[in-house]
Every structure is written in C-alpha cells, then in structure tokens.
Design a protein around this motif. Sequence first.
Motif, PDB file in Angstrom:
ATOM      1  N   ALA A   1      58.073 -14.176 -20.494  1.00 41.44           N
ATOM      2  CA  ALA A   1      56.848 -14.957 -20.287  1.00 41.44           C
ATOM      3  C   ALA A   1      55.824 -14.657 -21.375  1.00 41.44           C
ATOM      4  N   ARG A   2      55.707 -13.382 -21.766  1.00 39.69           N
ATOM      5  CA  ARG A   2      54.771 -13.023 -22.839  1.00 39.69           C
ATOM      6  C   ARG A   2      55.210 -13.644 -24.167  1.00 39.69           C
ATOM      7  N   ARG A   3      56.533 -13.683 -24.393  1.00 40.19           N
ATOM      8  CA  ARG A   3      57.048 -14.312 -25.610  1.00 40.19           C
ATOM      9  C   ARG A   3      56.726 -15.811 -25.609  1.00 40.19           C
ATOM     10  N   TYR A   4      56.905 -16.467 -24.451  1.00 45.74           N
ATOM     11  CA  TYR A   4      56.552 -17.883 -24.333  1.00 45.74           C
ATOM     12  C   TYR A   4      55.075 -18.092 -24.636  1.00 45.74           C
ATOM     13  N   GLU A   5      54.236 -17.203 -24.107  1.00 43.90           N
ATOM     14  CA  GLU A   5      52.792 -17.340 -24.317  1.00 43.90           C
ATOM     15  C   GLU A   5      52.462 -17.243 -25.801  1.00 43.90           C
ATOM     16  N   LYS A   6      53.037 -16.259 -26.488  1.00 44.74           N
ATOM     17  CA  LYS A   6      52.778 -16.120 -27.933  1.00 44.74           C
ATOM     18  C   LYS A   6      53.278 -17.336 -28.699  1.00 44.74           C
ATOM     19  N   ASP A   7      54.501 -17.790 -28.361  1.00 37.07           N
ATOM     20  CA  ASP A   7      55.076 -18.953 -29.049  1.00 37.07           C
ATOM     21  C   ASP A   7      54.229 -20.204 -28.845  1.00 37.07           C
ATOM     22  N   ARG A   8      53.695 -20.374 -27.650  1.00 41.00           N
ATOM     23  CA  ARG A   8      52.927 -21.582 -27.341  1.00 41.00           C
ATOM     24  C   ARG A   8      51.509 -21.521 -27.902  1.00 41.00           C
ATOM     25  N   GLU A   9      50.998 -20.306 -28.111  1.00 50.35           N
ATOM     26  CA  GLU A   9      49.693 -20.165 -28.759  1.00 50.35           C
ATOM     27  C   GLU A   9      49.801 -20.548 -30.225  1.00 50.35           C
ATOM     28  N   ILE A  10      50.937 -20.246 -30.838  1.00 48.02           N
ATOM     29  CA  ILE A  10      51.154 -20.526 -32.251  1.00 48.02           C
ATOM     30  C   ILE A  10      51.289 -22.035 -32.473  1.00 48.02           C
ATOM     31  N   SER A  11      52.025 -22.708 -31.577  1.00 50.21           N
ATOM     32  CA  SER A  11      52.258 -24.139 -31.782  1.00 50.21           C
ATOM     33  C   SER A  11      51.183 -25.029 -31.209  1.00 50.21           C
TER      34      SER A  11
END
Length: 91
Positions: free
Chosen positions: A81-91
């Motif tokens: 979930a934290r990885r998803y959050e970082k990925d979605r903040e970038i895009s």
Amino acid sequence: MNTEVTIPDVLYNEVIDYLAEELYSSWHPEKPDGCELALNPGYERDKMLEHYGNYTGGVDVLNIITGAMIHDIEADAWALARRYEKDREIS
C-alpha cells in the motif's frame, strides 16, 4: 491427519494486492460529489471505514486459510500500500 491448507504464492500475492488496495483506499477514500456530501456529510469517513473493514476482514480470512501470522500478512499489505501511495504521488 494433516488438514493444513496451502495456497499458491500467486494467489497469496493477489489477495495481498486486494488488501493493499483496500488499505490504500482507507487512507485516500474517493471524494464525494456534491449530492453524496449533501445526503451524507460523513461520506468520506464512512468510505474510509468501509475500506478498512474490508482490509481487516481480508487479513483475518487470509490468516485462517493460510495459517500465516496476521502481522506478516499486514506487513506485506502495508508495504505494498505504501508503494502504491508513492507510485500514485509521482504520477
């Protein structure tokens, strides 16, 4: 007689993916439109609780089915979930 159930890693990973999405959605519930907010001022909180309920229920079910420790399941779901959050903040 051994009645322990094992599930393939692929299925475990799919369930962890589901749990991570529910967890992420509890942090970032979908935004209500004006009508939904007028009908239910607590819409976002309700959605957050709904997603978190799905997450915790899923953790319990996966624990029962696999015998994996709850803290291990939660650690995997939180990390994803934290990885998803970082990925979605970038895009």
